[in-house]
Design a protein around this motif. Structure first.
Motif, mmCIF file in Angstrom:
data_model
loop_
_atom_site.group_PDB
_atom_site.id
_atom_site.type_symbol
_atom_site.label_atom_id
_atom_site.label_comp_id
_atom_site.label_asym_id
_atom_site.label_seq_id
_atom_site.Cartn_x
_atom_site.Cartn_y
_atom_site.Cartn_z
ATOM 1 N N LYS A 20 -20.529 -97.965 47.879
ATOM 2 C CA LYS A 20 -21.654 -98.129 48.800
ATOM 3 C C LYS A 20 -22.887 -98.709 48.103
ATOM 4 N N CYS A 21 -22.969 -98.560 46.797
ATOM 5 C CA CYS A 21 -24.096 -99.094 46.035
ATOM 6 C C CYS A 21 -24.026 -100.610 45.875
ATOM 7 N N GLY A 22 -22.908 -101.204 46.307
ATOM 8 C CA GLY A 22 -22.728 -102.636 46.176
ATOM 9 C C GLY A 22 -21.977 -103.056 44.931
ATOM 10 N N HIS A 23 -21.500 -102.070 44.158
ATOM 11 C CA HIS A 23 -20.731 -102.355 42.948
ATOM 12 C C HIS A 23 -19.301 -101.830 43.108
ATOM 13 N N GLY A 24 -18.423 -102.267 42.234
ATOM 14 C CA GLY A 24 -17.009 -101.952 42.385
ATOM 15 C C GLY A 24 -16.638 -100.509 42.147
ATOM 16 N N CYS A 25 -17.440 -99.797 41.364
ATOM 17 C CA CYS A 25 -17.174 -98.390 41.069
ATOM 18 C C CYS A 25 -18.426 -97.812 40.412
ATOM 19 N N CYS A 26 -18.414 -96.512 40.152
ATOM 20 C CA CYS A 26 -19.580 -95.857 39.533
ATOM 21 C C CYS A 26 -19.871 -96.433 38.144
ATOM 22 N N TYR A 29 -21.838 -99.618 38.510
ATOM 23 C CA TYR A 29 -23.237 -99.370 38.881
ATOM 24 C C TYR A 29 -24.029 -98.857 37.676
ATOM 25 N N ALA A 30 -23.399 -97.997 36.883
ATOM 26 C CA ALA A 30 -24.058 -97.487 35.684
ATOM 27 C C ALA A 30 -24.424 -98.626 34.734
ATOM 28 N N GLU A 31 -23.530 -99.570 34.566
ATOM 29 C CA GLU A 31 -23.796 -100.706 33.689
ATOM 30 C C GLU A 31 -24.902 -101.580 34.264
ATOM 31 N N ALA A 32 -24.922 -101.692 35.594
ATOM 32 C CA ALA A 32 -25.970 -102.486 36.242
ATOM 33 C C ALA A 32 -27.338 -101.833 36.049
ATOM 34 N N ILE A 33 -27.399 -100.502 36.193
ATOM 35 C CA ILE A 33 -28.670 -99.792 35.976
ATOM 36 C C ILE A 33 -29.139 -99.973 34.546
ATOM 37 N N ALA A 34 -28.213 -99.872 33.602
ATOM 38 C CA ALA A 34 -28.568 -100.058 32.193
ATOM 39 C C ALA A 34 -29.135 -101.455 31.948
ATOM 40 N N ASN A 40 -31.909 -96.458 42.971
ATOM 41 C CA ASN A 40 -31.927 -95.798 44.282
ATOM 42 C C ASN A 40 -30.920 -96.376 45.273
ATOM 43 N N CYS A 41 -29.769 -96.792 44.770
ATOM 44 C CA CYS A 41 -28.774 -97.437 45.640
ATOM 45 C C CYS A 41 -27.549 -96.564 45.917
ATOM 46 N N CYS A 42 -27.579 -95.299 45.485
ATOM 47 C CA CYS A 42 -26.404 -94.430 45.625
ATOM 48 C C CYS A 42 -26.652 -93.374 46.700
ATOM 49 N N PRO A 43 -26.170 -93.607 47.930
ATOM 50 C CA PRO A 43 -26.378 -92.620 48.994
ATOM 51 C C PRO A 43 -25.631 -91.315 48.760
ATOM 52 N N THR A 44 -24.537 -91.356 48.024
ATOM 53 C CA THR A 44 -23.778 -90.136 47.754
ATOM 54 C C THR A 44 -24.588 -89.172 46.888
ATOM 55 N N GLY A 45 -25.249 -89.692 45.870
ATOM 56 C CA GLY A 45 -26.092 -88.861 45.021
ATOM 57 C C GLY A 45 -27.385 -88.466 45.699
ATOM 58 N N ASP A 65 -32.645 -96.397 48.947
ATOM 59 C CA ASP A 65 -32.629 -97.653 49.705
ATOM 60 C C ASP A 65 -31.563 -97.524 50.788
ATOM 61 N N THR A 66 -31.993 -97.332 52.014
ATOM 62 C CA THR A 66 -31.041 -97.033 53.100
ATOM 63 C C THR A 66 -30.204 -98.239 53.523
ATOM 64 N N ARG A 67 -30.452 -99.390 52.923
ATOM 65 C CA ARG A 67 -29.543 -100.515 53.172
ATOM 66 C C ARG A 67 -28.150 -100.206 52.646
ATOM 67 N N TYR A 68 -28.078 -99.272 51.696
ATOM 68 C CA TYR A 68 -26.787 -98.902 51.116
ATOM 69 C C TYR A 68 -26.189 -97.657 51.775
ATOM 70 N N GLY A 69 -26.902 -97.113 52.760
ATOM 71 C CA GLY A 69 -26.385 -95.940 53.463
ATOM 72 C C GLY A 69 -27.383 -94.791 53.438
ATOM 73 N N GLU A 70 -27.115 -93.797 54.234
ATOM 74 C CA GLU A 70 -27.949 -92.607 54.314
ATOM 75 C C GLU A 70 -27.331 -91.477 53.492
ATOM 76 N N GLU A 71 -28.178 -90.595 52.991
ATOM 77 C CA GLU A 71 -27.672 -89.385 52.337
ATOM 78 C C GLU A 71 -27.024 -88.505 53.413
#
Length: 206
Positions: A20-26, A29-34, A40-45, A65-71
């Motif tokens: 949902k963050c727009g990346h292939g897996c967690c 996304y972690a590498e992208a943040i680094a 703020n793109c992870c609705p699950t967290g 960022d609710t473009r990626y979903g709601e908590e």
């Protein structure tokens, strides 16, 4: 601002592998943040997840960022086995091997392994998968524990290793098949050449 490594960031993510963050897996996304991507793109967290990442990275807290979903509350997938046609598309989509079954037979979700990623529902051709609330009104990290995240991470990494192993076996099989085919063609061409040579000799040709 702290310079957090992708491994440190990865350890704080919920490991649902939902994309949902727009990346292939967690991990992605972690590498992208680094590398500087927003935290703020992870609705699950949800909000707690963003605060964890803020403390680790030193980046200021910003709302999801609710473009990626709601908590949301935590869901798990449930298959209506009376409708399932055994196509395996959901099994292929599941990032943690939480669905079991074989071609032509009904599939079942292992609820303890399901992360609620919801990747199985859009691929089901008969709409037999329902996402069911299992956490009531609790959302984000209130609905998902660190222990569950660690277990999901292990399950995902095991799946990745399995897929890599299967791909290597398939590569070896195709290489062997190609070599066998090449050897077969050479043998066939040699036989044809010998036959043609014998024919020419018999007919007095040189």
């Amino acid at each position: 601002m702290n310079k957090a490594t992708s491994d440190e960031i990865y350890a704080l993510l919920p490991q649902t592998q939902c994309k949902k963050c727009g990346h292939g897996c967690c991990r992605d996304y972690a590498e992208a943040i680094a590398d500087g991507a927003p935290i703020n793109c992870c609705p699950t967290g949800g909000a707690k997840g963003i605060r964890r990442l803020s403390r680790l990275t030193g980046k200021p807290y910003i709302p999801l960022d609710t473009r990626y979903g709601e908590e949301r509350p935590r869901d798990i997938a449930v298959i209506d086995e009376s409708l399932c046609i055994g196509c395996r598309l959901c099994i292929n989509a599941c990032p943690v091997d939480a669905i079991i079954g074989t071609n032509g037979f009904t599939h079942t979700v292992l609820s303890l392994k399901c992360t609620g990623c919801d990747l199985c529902t859009p691929v089901c051709p008969v709409d037999c998968i329902i996402m069911t609330n299992t956490s009531g009104e609790k959302t984000g990290w209130d609905a998902w524990s660190t222990a569950q995240a660690k277990r999901a991470r292990v399950n995902h990494e095991r799946r990745q290793q399995r897929l890599k192993h299967e791909a290597e076996i398939e590569r070896i099989r195709l290489e062997a098949l190609a070599k066998t085919g090449s050897a077969g063609r050479k043998k066939k061409n040699a036989v044809l050449a010998a036959v043609e040579k014998a024919r020419k000799k018999a007919s007095g040709q040189t």
